[in-house]
Design an enzyme around this catalytic site. Structure first.
Site, PDB file in Angstrom:
ATOM      1  N   HIS A  72      11.037  45.953  15.070  1.00 10.81           N
ATOM      2  CA  HIS A  72      12.486  45.968  14.899  1.00 10.81           C
ATOM      3  C   HIS A  72      12.875  47.222  14.112  1.00 10.81           C
ATOM      4  O   HIS A  72      12.370  47.469  13.013  1.00 10.81           O
ATOM      5  CB  HIS A  72      12.948  44.733  14.111  1.00 10.81           C
ATOM      6  CG  HIS A  72      12.800  43.432  14.858  1.00 10.81           C
ATOM      7  ND1 HIS A  72      12.424  43.356  16.180  1.00 10.81           N
ATOM      8  CD2 HIS A  72      13.014  42.148  14.450  1.00 10.81           C
ATOM      9  CE1 HIS A  72      12.396  42.078  16.566  1.00 10.81           C
ATOM     10  NE2 HIS A  72      12.753  41.329  15.535  1.00 10.81           N
ATOM     11  N   CYS A 103      12.429  37.846  11.011  1.00 14.50           N
ATOM     12  CA  CYS A 103      11.735  39.123  11.264  1.00 14.50           C
ATOM     13  C   CYS A 103      12.642  40.341  11.061  1.00 14.50           C
ATOM     14  O   CYS A 103      12.145  41.452  10.861  1.00 14.50           O
ATOM     15  CB  CYS A 103      11.143  39.121  12.662  1.00 14.50           C
ATOM     16  SG  CYS A 103      12.261  38.500  13.921  1.00 14.50           S
TER      17      CYS A 103
HETATM   18  P1  NAP Z   1       7.307  30.944  21.349  1.00 14.24           P
HETATM   19  O1  NAP Z   1       6.505  32.077  21.863  1.00 14.24           O
HETATM   20  O2  NAP Z   1       8.371  30.379  22.226  1.00 14.24           O
HETATM   21  O3  NAP Z   1       6.290  29.753  20.898  1.00 14.24           O
HETATM   22  C1  NAP Z   1       6.756  28.473  20.545  1.00 14.24           C
HETATM   23  C2  NAP Z   1       5.615  27.549  20.175  1.00 14.24           C
HETATM   24  O4  NAP Z   1       6.181  26.239  19.901  1.00 14.24           O
HETATM   25  C3  NAP Z   1       4.572  27.345  21.274  1.00 14.24           C
HETATM   26  O5  NAP Z   1       3.298  27.183  20.710  1.00 14.24           O
HETATM   27  C4  NAP Z   1       5.021  26.022  21.926  1.00 14.24           C
HETATM   28  O6  NAP Z   1       3.961  25.309  22.544  1.00 14.24           O
HETATM   29  C5  NAP Z   1       5.517  25.265  20.719  1.00 14.24           C
HETATM   30  N1  NAP Z   1       6.448  24.193  21.115  1.00 14.24           N
HETATM   31  C6  NAP Z   1       7.532  24.292  21.918  1.00 14.24           C
HETATM   32  N2  NAP Z   1       8.127  23.086  22.071  1.00 14.24           N
HETATM   33  C7  NAP Z   1       7.383  22.190  21.355  1.00 14.24           C
HETATM   34  C8  NAP Z   1       7.463  20.787  21.119  1.00 14.24           C
HETATM   35  N3  NAP Z   1       8.428  20.050  21.665  1.00 14.24           N
HETATM   36  N4  NAP Z   1       6.537  20.214  20.306  1.00 14.24           N
HETATM   37  C9  NAP Z   1       5.553  20.962  19.754  1.00 14.24           C
HETATM   38  N5  NAP Z   1       5.405  22.308  19.948  1.00 14.24           N
HETATM   39  C10 NAP Z   1       6.322  22.913  20.730  1.00 14.24           C
HETATM   40  O7  NAP Z   1       8.055  31.338  19.982  1.00 14.24           O
HETATM   41  P2  NAP Z   1       7.613  32.402  18.832  1.00 14.24           P
HETATM   42  O8  NAP Z   1       8.273  33.712  19.066  1.00 14.24           O
HETATM   43  O9  NAP Z   1       6.142  32.347  18.643  1.00 14.24           O
HETATM   44  O10 NAP Z   1       8.376  31.795  17.567  1.00 14.24           O
HETATM   45  C11 NAP Z   1       7.905  30.637  16.903  1.00 14.24           C
HETATM   46  C12 NAP Z   1       8.760  30.385  15.664  1.00 14.24           C
HETATM   47  O11 NAP Z   1       8.664  31.510  14.783  1.00 14.24           O
HETATM   48  C13 NAP Z   1      10.256  30.205  15.961  1.00 14.24           C
HETATM   49  O12 NAP Z   1      10.783  29.238  15.078  1.00 14.24           O
HETATM   50  C14 NAP Z   1      10.827  31.591  15.677  1.00 14.24           C
HETATM   51  O13 NAP Z   1      12.184  31.532  15.325  1.00 14.24           O
HETATM   52  C15 NAP Z   1       9.954  32.062  14.524  1.00 14.24           C
HETATM   53  N6  NAP Z   1       9.809  33.513  14.392  1.00 14.24           N
HETATM   54  C16 NAP Z   1       9.497  34.301  15.465  1.00 14.24           C
HETATM   55  C17 NAP Z   1       9.333  35.677  15.293  1.00 14.24           C
HETATM   56  C18 NAP Z   1       8.992  36.627  16.412  1.00 14.24           C
HETATM   57  O14 NAP Z   1       9.011  37.851  16.184  1.00 14.24           O
HETATM   58  N7  NAP Z   1       8.652  36.163  17.616  1.00 14.24           N
HETATM   59  C19 NAP Z   1       9.475  36.219  14.018  1.00 14.24           C
HETATM   60  C20 NAP Z   1       9.778  35.388  12.931  1.00 14.24           C
HETATM   61  C21 NAP Z   1       9.933  34.038  13.139  1.00 14.24           C
HETATM   62  P3  NAP Z   1       3.727  25.315  24.164  1.00 14.24           P
HETATM   63  O15 NAP Z   1       3.081  26.623  24.486  1.00 14.24           O
HETATM   64  O16 NAP Z   1       2.820  24.162  24.350  1.00 14.24           O
HETATM   65  O17 NAP Z   1       5.064  25.159  24.799  1.00 14.24           O
END
Ligand code: NAP
Length: 349
Positions: free
Chosen positions: A241, A148
């Site tokens: 950001h 991001c």
């Molecule tokens: P998040 O809010 O922590 O969400 C994580 C997701 O992964 C939730 O749906 C969670 O499900 C699931 N999960 C966690 N442990 C798991 C497991 N053992 N098996 C299957 N599913 C699992 O994170 P996020 O910010 O959305 O980010 C998600 C991804 O996108 C990451 O790789 C991050 O680096 C990337 N990303 C994020 C952003 C941003 O701005 N936030 C930008 C670019 C890329 P539960 O709810 O069931 O735990």
């Protein structure tokens, strides 16, 4: 056109929620399947998810049952926004089982045979999936979007690289808390504070920038030759950001030349009128104190990079501020635009 059914891996997280919201009225894709961890599997979405967006959960999704992250019952096209600890393994399993995985996570971004895409910047890199299929023998494929923080930087650099060539880049970020997922950074750490460290972020920004602005030839990407130095900080901002960028260029340019390169920047998503494409991928602000995250983050539905404060830099050559929405243009919106490009280019047929 009959809509294409899609699924979301990691549907309950910050980025997953953005996918749910952006897919609600998508003209090409229809949300048909949701998956998350064992903690959520089996529950209706409304119970599994701590919904953090201002708009309500779409009615059609509230009662949808959350699945385990297992291929098979999922639609062929899945968007992935999984916790980075599990993303690599799950995405590999889905691609092996024949699914097209359009991913947000970092696991595969820097693999030589995986496209790291910004449709306005390097749409030709999509052709890397041919190398990927040949070398990995997957029935499906993985295509990724950048980190991001990288995306705002690269959107601002691409027109400069094309018009003048880039020699050096220095970038200092002020990154929103939503970039750390949910529940993310503890309140006591971030309230009234700046945290000058985000694990792995600076390396990602530096390497991804060179791959994105690199050249594809003979099924490989030759990274861009200029150096990038990134300083990444977490700040108490909800979404968006902000980046302070200094750049030196290879050929002569004036401040007016830079402004013109950014203003006239258009690319494949605009020409093809892809549904998520911003009309203006770069929006230039003239005011001395813009862009600001609170005021400008939603520009072009969160899909534009907003640039301002363009001026001469006494150390490098020019400096400016760029702002980009981290969960839309930096995540779910970026992946949707990638999938739209893939559809338009015949990769989903
Ligand atoms: P998040 O809010 O922590 O969400 C994580 C997701 O992964 C939730 O749906 C969670 O499900 C699931 N999960 C966690 N442990 C798991 C497991 N053992 N098996 C299957 N599913 C699992 O994170 P996020 O910010 O959305 O980010 C998600 C991804 O996108 C990451 O790789 C991050 O680096 C990337 N990303 C994020 C952003 C941003 O701005 N936030 C930008 C670019 C890329 P539960 O709810 O069931 O735990």
């Amino acid at each position: 056109m009959k809509k294409i059914e899609v699924g979301i891996l990691g549907a309950t997280g910050m980025v997953g929620q953005r996918f749910v919201s952006l897919l609600e009225r998508h003209p090409w894709f229809e949300l048909a399947w949701l998956a998350a961890s064992d903690r959520s599997a089996g529950k209706p979405y409304v119970e599994a998810c701590t919904w953090r967006l201002r708009e309500p959960i779409p009615e059609s999704v509230r009662g949808m049952r959350v699945n385990e992250c297992q291929p098979g019952s999922a639609p062929q096209l899945v968007f992935a926004s999984l916790d980075s600890k599990v993303a690599g393994e799950v995405e590999r399993e889905f691609a092996g089982a024949g699914h097209v995985v359009v991913s947000n996570s970092s696991s595969f971004r820097m693999k030589a045979d995986v496209p790291l895409l910004i449709p306005e910047v390097n749409p030709d890199h999509l052709a890397l999936v041919r190398t990927q299929r040949r070398e990995r023998q997957w029935k499906g494929m993985i295509v990724t979007n950048p980190n991001c923080t990288t995306i705002g930087l690269v959107m601002s650099l691409a027109p400069l690289e094309r018009s003048f060539g880039i020699e050096k880049v220095l970038m200092t970020s002020m990154q929103a808390v939503s970039g750390a997922g949910y529940p993310g950074v503890p309140t006591l750490d971030i309230m009234g504070n700046v945290i000058p460290y985000i694990s792995g972020e600076e390396e990602k920004v530096e390497q991804e920038t060179q791959k994105l602005l690199g050249t594809l030839s003979d099924g490989h990407v030759r990274p861009a030759a200029f150096s990038v130095s990134a300083h990444c900080n977490r700040v108490p901002v909800e979404d968006g950001h902000t980046e302070s960028i200094s750049v030196s260029l290879r050929s002569k340019a004036t401040l007016t030349d830079l402004a013109e390169a950014w203003r006239k920047f258009r690319s494949v998503p605009q020409e093809r009128q892809l549904p998520s494409a911003p009309e203006h991928p770069i929006v230039l602000r003239e005011e001395a104190d813009r862009p600001q995250a609170r005021l400008d983050v939603e520009t072009e539905r969160g899909m534009a990079t907003v640039i301002g404060r363009v001026r001469v830099c006494p150390v490098l050559q020019f400096k400016y501020t760029a702002l980009s929405h981290n969960t839309i243009r930096g995540a779910a919106g970026a992946a949707l635009l990638n999938a739209e490009l893939m559809k338009a280019e015949g990769y989903l047929d």
